[in-house]
Write an enzyme that holds these catalytic residues in place. Structure first.
Site, PDB file in Angstrom:
ATOM      1  N   SER A 264      -2.063  21.170  35.136  1.00  0.00           N
ATOM      2  CA  SER A 264      -1.493  21.112  35.598  1.00  0.00           C
ATOM      3  C   SER A 264      -0.653  22.951  36.015  1.00  0.00           C
ATOM      4  O   SER A 264       0.606  22.728  36.049  1.00  0.00           O
ATOM      5  CB  SER A 264       0.506  21.376  34.156  1.00  0.00           C
ATOM      6  OG  SER A 264      -0.192  22.554  33.785  1.00  0.00           O
TER       7      SER A 264
ATOM      8  N   LYS B  62       3.210  31.192  35.447  1.00  0.00           N
ATOM      9  CA  LYS B  62       3.928  29.320  35.599  1.00  0.00           C
ATOM     10  C   LYS B  62       5.097  29.041  35.033  1.00  0.00           C
ATOM     11  O   LYS B  62       5.247  30.164  33.595  1.00  0.00           O
ATOM     12  CB  LYS B  62       2.442  29.221  34.745  1.00  0.00           C
ATOM     13  CG  LYS B  62       2.706  27.516  34.597  1.00  0.00           C
ATOM     14  CD  LYS B  62       1.190  26.896  33.991  1.00  0.00           C
ATOM     15  CE  LYS B  62       1.238  25.516  33.687  1.00  0.00           C
ATOM     16  NZ  LYS B  62       0.358  24.602  32.741  1.00  0.00           N
TER      17      LYS B  62
ATOM     18  N   SER C 204      -5.796  22.813  32.002  1.00  0.00           N
ATOM     19  CA  SER C 204      -4.642  22.836  33.435  1.00  0.00           C
ATOM     20  C   SER C 204      -4.646  24.771  33.910  1.00  0.00           C
ATOM     21  O   SER C 204      -4.031  24.390  35.315  1.00  0.00           O
ATOM     22  CB  SER C 204      -3.472  22.758  32.354  1.00  0.00           C
ATOM     23  OG  SER C 204      -2.253  21.257  32.347  1.00  0.00           O
TER      24      SER C 204
END
Ligand SMILES: [Mg+2]
Ligand SMILES: [Zn+2]
Lengths: 487, 493, 98
Positions: free
Chosen positions: A157, A82, A181
């Protein structure tokens, strides 16, 4: 053999050990697939072909020079990271234009530990800007698409990592979870996602959003694949003052006996607004655990409905300070007329997206003179009550089972310009972050649109091993995790 | 000016002499001399994702100071973020302590010149740890940022408003500087910015207990700026109040060129620092056994040492103050006494604070670097005190010792400075001088006693200054008396 | 509670964010919605409750005072938008230090 990218991580690891495949072949297969389908999915912000192939070659050399040795299970396995975790020399943007072109001079501890074990970094995966969001719609570099239905969001996210795993562009991915997330995008994309206990994995090199809530996690195609990633990343790091020194538990995945297991089902998580198909699937999964011998108890976490307001004061307050460093002085682009302090205002005003600006302002307000006690101070106190809810519940149960999100993946643009309605989507995931406890999200069914449904387990602080063994037993008996979107 | 009493409190920021910075492993370097940005890492430059870890020695040094200032140590203190934007502040917040500081409620005694000694007790409100900022260099159109100083451990020492004059404020800060140097936690080099002051000043009608509106003078970097700016501010406020105008609460700067205070508050905003607990650092727990260990290891502090020097060595307040201002001086002095075997400590003090200090100052040498050892100084003073050399020779010997080192005895021998002590030898010279100067002898005998001084001079010249003047006088007096008796008996015959 | 435009501008100023009039308008509404929602926290009696700043029951670890080599300056300045002479260049700072 089937497509290489269809293998699970552990299957790929076996194939590498058997000499059936090389890391270079696995890596090329992933890079090819990224090239083929990521134009539609947009899971990646940066693809690091050269780095990946060099790491793959190094892994292949290790397999050749040290055959028979017990090598780390991630050796030679292509993964995605990420884009809020620093990888030395690789663009790290946090999905924000304010970090456009930024190449960190160091790697996050979590990344370093995997790279040192031989994992292959394919690239940086999309995220809501500074991990603020539940859909990746807040990424400055474009939304990611749910591989099950490209009109839907992948969640957020960590939407990029979840979409990349679900679309089989990588075998696993690193995510971060500040308010859900990892777990929510895992549920939306039908993969397994681990949120670790606060303090379990070093936050060094995780670009901060809400420092008292941020955790590093991982996403993979099943629970068993998550275990070696967790074990490698976990453990004390002297560079993070909030990293615990407790030993990392050994994860046992040998079909645990669930007859000793007490699972609590919090009544506050089955509320109005919960999509009926989600409730049905989660209740069926809970029944499956009962069928395997677990004791199911209804429990109460009475302050659950306060988690949204508590979180949306504390996280923005911390974020307002964490994001103060983006001023166009040391890194990132600078905008403005070339005057002080005007450049500060213009740089931050132009290069932060709406959601980031909203949260910075919310947090600034909650901390400002005259409002601290009513907002931030009160939120911290109610946070204590939420944590106490869990402390009390875990006196009676080993795990808590509940839905991950009220609905399956929603449509891109569904929440329009109504941030509060988006915040309310996080109602089931925020409490674990506020309490610092671990959570695991795994698929338990599909809705009538063919979208995956996830269930969440939560365990006491540092009890990740309990999550793994129970959820893995479920996956051994079911096959939800083996369905993949056609792409 | 007796119509208003000034009420002054000081905030002192002192850098701590640790090897590495407060929250990272970068070396602490002299930020006035080092290459810019040569000791900076991802942590002290606020790179995304970096995290702070507390330097143990910084805490230890802070505890030393807090204990020396008689503070209560908090079992648990908390770091906080102080939020504001400035290019020298890389994270957009400073990690400091706010609601729960490391130590509180202490005091220090300072030397008030209007009273004999250590008479003024100033209360310390709090002592806490924080990180320093970087530095800005201003050019015509740009400013340049150097983060070498960013993250250097800073101790903030906040006094209660117990100071009543600019001079007391200066003495307070001098006492603090002396204390910090005693504790070996700060170099005291103000010109390198290792100590900075902020003063808050208000006036109240003489005798009143009601506090007036206060102003804050920021960024004072010398004792001179400190006392000048406070004096200026007292005058400014008094003038306002006398003409019936109010004093506005304000943050001021000190304009060095014009020697005036100037308002520093930007028109539009009051600062709102939005302090909150630093989530990257758990609370700082201080173990009691650690505190006791540090307390036990504290050196004797300046005020205590000064009082002891007065009672134990019979020094006056001034001399004791001079010899205890620096720990190294006091140690040198006591080592000299130790090796002196009974020479008067007062005499040693005179030689040290007078002659040796003069040489050191002139050459710009620290006492620890002096070629004159404490033993040599003690030996030298003993030679003078026992009359083995004259005071004048003593100064000459010190000059040689200061330049070349060695023992005073060997210098005396090499330079042939030993005093002639031999009674018979002196007697011989006296007789010689008298017999060589019959006219002067006659004049003396005729009733000019002042001529005895002239004879002393002649004798000393004859011995090239090496004769012990006291013995010379004894022998001369005896010889002159004998001549007198002789003449009496002759004339009586 | 509804935030006024002036309040939104004041917050944005504290946070060093330049906002357009349209943003001020929009954020005033959106932030007010969230703050209204958060007002429910004040209905909870927390008079006996201590705040949770961190969930960890730990004390701050202390690091030995050892010097760690720092990265070369070029690397530090590599991301700077306007490096000059080994330093980070910014427009001339007029305001005195805060
Ligand atoms: Mg301070
Ligand atoms: Zn550093």
């Amino acid at each position: 053999m089937a497509e290489l990218t269809d293998l699970s991580m552990l299957e790929a690891a076996s194939a590498l050990r058997a000499g059936d495949v090389s890391s270079t072949e696995l890596t090329r297969a992933c890079l090819d697939r990224i090239r083929a389908i990521d134009g539609d999915v947009h899971a990646f912000l940066t693809v690091t072909d050269d780095l990946a192939l060099a790491q793959a070659e190094a892994a292949d050399r290790k397999f050749k020079t040290r055959p028979g040795e017990e090598l780390p299970l991630v050796l030679g396995i292509p993964i995605a990271v990420k884009d809020v975790l620093c990888v030395e020399g690789v663009p790290t943007t946090c999905g924000s234009r304010i970090l456009e072109g930024y190449r960190p001079p160091y790697s996050a501890t979590s990344v370093t530990r995997l790279v040192e074990a031989g994992a292959v970094i394919l690239g940086k995966a999309n995220t809501d800007e500074f991990a603020m969001g539940s859909s990746t719609e807040n990424s400055a570099y474009g939304v990611s698409h749910n591989p099950w239905n490209l009109d839907r969001v992948p969640g957020g996210s960590s939407g990029g990592p979840a979409a990349a795993v679900a679309a089989r562009m990588c075998f696993a991915a690193l995510g971060t979870d500040t308010g859900g997330s990892v777990r929510q995008p895992a549920a939306f994309c039908g993969v397994s996602g681990l949120k670790t206990s606060y303090g379990r994995i070093s936050r060094y090199g995780l670009i901060a959003y809400g420092s008292s809530l941020d955790t590093v996690g991982a996403l993979a195609r099943n629970i068993a694949d998550l275990a070696p990633i967790f074990s490698l990343m976990a453990g004390h790091d002297p560079l993070d003052s909030t990293s615990v020194t407790d030993p990392v538990p050994e994860i046992r995945l040998n079909g645990a006996d669930l007859r000793e297991l007490r699972i609590g089902v919090p009544k506050e998580y089955f509320i109005e607004g919960l999509q009926p198909e989600v409730e049905t699937a989660v209740r069926e999964a809970i029944d499956a655990f009962r069928g395997m011998g677990a004791e199911i108890r209804e429990i109460s976490l009475p302050h659950t409905d306060l988690a949204v307001p508590v979180y949306y004061l504390i996280a923005p307050a911390e974020a307002s300070a964490n994001l103060a460093r983006y001023d166009g002085v040391r890194y990132g682009p600078r905008r403005g007329p070339g005057k002080y302090p005007d450049d500060y205002f213009v740089t931050r005003g132009e290069l932060f997206g709406d959601e980031v600006k909203r949260r910075i302002m919310l947090g600034t307000y909650a901390l400002s003179a005259g409002y601290y006690d009513a907002y931030y101070g009160q939120a911290q106190k109610v946070r204590t009550l939420i944590k106490q809810d869990f402390d009390a519940a875990f006196k009676d149960v080993d795990l808590i089972a509940c839905p991950v999100a009220p609905t399956t993946a929603f449509g891109i643009g569904a929440h329009g310009d109504d941030p509060l309605s988006m915040y309310l989507e996080d109602v089931f995931t925020l409490p674990a972050n506020l309490a610092g406890i671990p959570g695991l999200s795994f698929p338990v069914g599909f809705d009538s649109d063919g979208l995956p449904i996830g269930m969440q387990f939560m365990a006491p602080h540092l009890k990740e091993a309990q999550l793994f063994s129970a959820a893995h037993t479920y996956q051994s008996a079911t096959s939800w995790h083996t369905s993949w979107p056609e792409l | 000016m007796t119509d208003f009493d000034p009420v002054i409190g000081l905030e002192v920021h002192a850098e701590l002499l640790t090897r590495s910075k407060m929250f990272c492993g970068c070396a602490v370097v002299d930020s006035t001399a080092a290459e810019p940005n040569s000791s900076v890492c991802e942590i002290c430059s606020g790179m995304p994702g970096s995290l702070p870890v507390i330097n143990q020695r910084a805490v230890e040094y802070a505890l030393r100071v807090a204990l020396a200032l008689n503070c209560s140590i908090a079992e648990t203190s908390v770091f906080a973020r102080k939020n504001y934007f400035y290019p020298d502040l890389p994270k957009g917040f400073q990690i400091t302590q706010y609601e729960f500081p490391l130590a509180t409620d202490g005091w220090i005694e300072i030397d008030d010149p209007s009273a004999p000694v250590s008479s003024k007790r100033v209360r310390i409100r709090r002592v806490h740890l924080e990180e320093d900022t970087g530095k800005l260099v201003h050019r015509e159109r740009h400013s340049l940022v150097d983060y070498n100083r960013s993250g250097v451990p800073l101790l903030e020492i906040v006094s209660e408003p117990d100071l009543g004059s600019a001079d007391q404020a200066r003495l307070y800060s001098l006492s603090l500087r002396s204390l910090l140097r005693y504790l070996e936690v700060n170099s005291g080099d103000l010109e390198k910015g290792v100590m900075r002051f902020e003063a808050n000043v208000s006036l109240r009608p003489a005798g009143s207990v009601e506090l007036g509106t206060r102003t804050e003078i920021k960024n004072l970097n010398s004792f001179r700026a400190l006392s000048r700016s406070i004096e200026y501010e007292i005058d400014r406020q008094a003038t306002l109040l006398r003409s019936g105008k109010p004093v506005a609460q304000d943050t001021l700067g000190w304009n060095e060129e014009q020697q005036i205070t100037v308002s520093q508050r930007s028109k539009e905003e009051a600062h709102d620092y939005r302090y909150f607990p630093e989530p990257d650092l758990p609370p700082l727990h201080i173990d009691e056994t650690w505190v006791e260990q540090i307390r036990a290891d504290l050196p004797e502090l300046p005020a205590v040492k000064r009082a002891r020097f007065m009672s134990e060595y019979g020094l006056n307040a001034y001399a004791a103050g001079v010899l205890t201002a620096e720990r190294s001086t006091a140690a040198f002095y006591e080592a000299a006494i130790e090796s002196s075997q009974g020479t008067s400590p007062v005499k040693i003090a005179n030689w040290l604070s007078g002659d040796l200090f003069g040489l050191l100052n002139e050459a710009g040498v620290e006492i620890d670097q002096s070629k004159v050892t404490s033993e040599a100084l003690a030996g030298l003073v003993a030679l003078v005190e026992t009359g083995q050399i004259s005071a004048a020779s003593g100064k000459a010997v010190l000059d040689v010792l200061f330049a070349e080192g060695g023992s005073p005895e060997s210098v005396v021998e090499k330079e042939g400075l030993a005093q002639v002590q031999d009674q018979a030898a002196i007697r011989l010279i006296v007789e010689q001088v008298l017999s060589n100067n019959p006219d002067q002898v006659s004049e003396y005998l005729a009733g000019k006693p002042a001529l005895s001084e002239w004879f002393v001079g002649q004798i000393m010249r004859e011995t090239r200054g090496k004769a012990d003047p006291a013995r010379v006088r004894t022998e001369l007096d005896a010889a002159l008396l004998a001549l007198n008796d002789q003449e009496q008996s002759q004339s009586g015959r | 509670m509804a935030l006024t435009h002036e309040e939104v501008r004041a917050i944005a100023h504290l946070a060093r964010l330049q906002l357009t009039d349209e943003e001020v308008e929009r954020f005033a509404g959106q932030l007010s919605d969230v703050l209204d929602y958060a007002a429910r926290l004040n209905e909870v009696d927390t008079s006996e409750i201590s705040p949770t700043a961190s969930v960890l029951p730990m004390n701050a670890p202390l690091r030995p005072d050892e010097v760690r080599p720092c990265p070369p300056r070029d690397q530090l300045l590599a991301n700077a938008p306007d490096p000059a002479g080994g330093m980070f260049r910014v427009p001339r700072v007029l305001e005195l230090e805060p």
